[in-house]
Design an enzyme around this catalytic site. Sequence first.
Site, PDB file in Angstrom:
ATOM      1  CB  SER A   1      -0.895   0.024   1.241  1.00 55.05           C
ATOM      2  OG  SER A   1      -1.560   1.270   1.334  1.00 55.05           O
TER       3      SER A   1
ATOM      4  CE1 TYR B   1      -3.999  -2.478   5.389  1.00 56.64           C
ATOM      5  CE2 TYR B   1      -3.310  -0.244   4.830  1.00 56.64           C
ATOM      6  CZ  TYR B   1      -3.780  -1.483   4.446  1.00 56.64           C
ATOM      7  OH  TYR B   1      -4.026  -1.739   3.119  1.00 56.64           O
TER       8      TYR B   1
END
Length: 269
Positions: free
Chosen positions: A144, A154
């Site tokens: 990401s 995350y």
Amino acid sequence: MPGPDRRPTALVTGPTSGIGESFARRLAADGHDLVLVSRDADRLAALAASLEARHGVTCEVLPADLSDRADVHRVAERLGDAGRPVDVLVNNAGFGVRGRFVGGDVDAELRQLDVLATAVLVLCHAAVPGMVERRRGVVVNVSSVAGFGPMGTYSAAKAWCTSFTEHLAASVRGTGVTVTALCPGFVRTEFHERAGMDVGSRSSGWWLDPDDLVEDCLADVRRGRVLSVPSRRYKALAGLLSALPPGGYRARVLTASRRRTGTSREETR
Ligand SMILES: NC(=O)c1ccc[n+]([C@@H]2O[C@H](COP(=O)([O-])OP(=O)(O)OC[C@H]3O[C@@H](n4cnc5c(N)ncnc54)[C@H](OP(=O)(O)O)[C@@H]3O)[C@@H](O)[C@H]2O)c1
């Protein structure tokens, strides 16, 4: 490519929705047999039936929870089976834990880390030696753009994924195997809904279509790129984040870019 006696095989984790489903559909359309791995056995079976009917490929369904070490090892065994070689591995499965780390649910954090990092490590470890031996193979790890800055656990797991992918790509250079980290920004999938995030209409230019994302990523794979960052605006964001010194600057730039999508900081960690 494999000999004329067999089609190439791709194993995709998390193909029941979103980016993974786009990978599975694209790879099947390109003539790959598939091994489909995630938890929802009914959705896996429905996808397999649809891909077989539409593209005439063979789909194997391998239900597994990638936060469970025994399940991850079952998938690793399949990847290491020399009699049924896997030519393309797409480590895509993932989810985000919402809420604060301090005082939050540590078991949920560990499940997130297991799916986003540990499973990626174990499955690459199982798949790559056979690919190197056959002097052919493709690995795509879905990371990401959040991994370029400190935005919570995350983003820390995605930073690990990108760094690990860069190292693995360097260590297999020249063997015929390519390894690529796909670093998307916001993509229209079930990701935010599953995490209980309200992200509004998802209509701004920051939001990407998963089919376009996968198309561009596979073009980057063919070019041998180690990092695949979609769209000009995310390339610019990733370049800016990489150039900034560590610390608060990167977090502030990420927060500002995310405000433009209409999502709050907590929703996009
Ligand atoms: N959407 C975005 O904006 C965005 C941005 C950057 C990166 N990403 C990354 O892209 C990847 C795919 O996400 P997506 O956006 O396509 O989300 P999605 O639509 O929610 O799909 C997630 C997939 O992962 C599978 N999965 C989740 N937990 C799992 C587990 N414990 N074990 C096995 N499979 C599991 C799900 O399948 P089952 O429910 O069947 O298990 C589903 O197929 C993730 O790694 C995510 O971090 C997404």
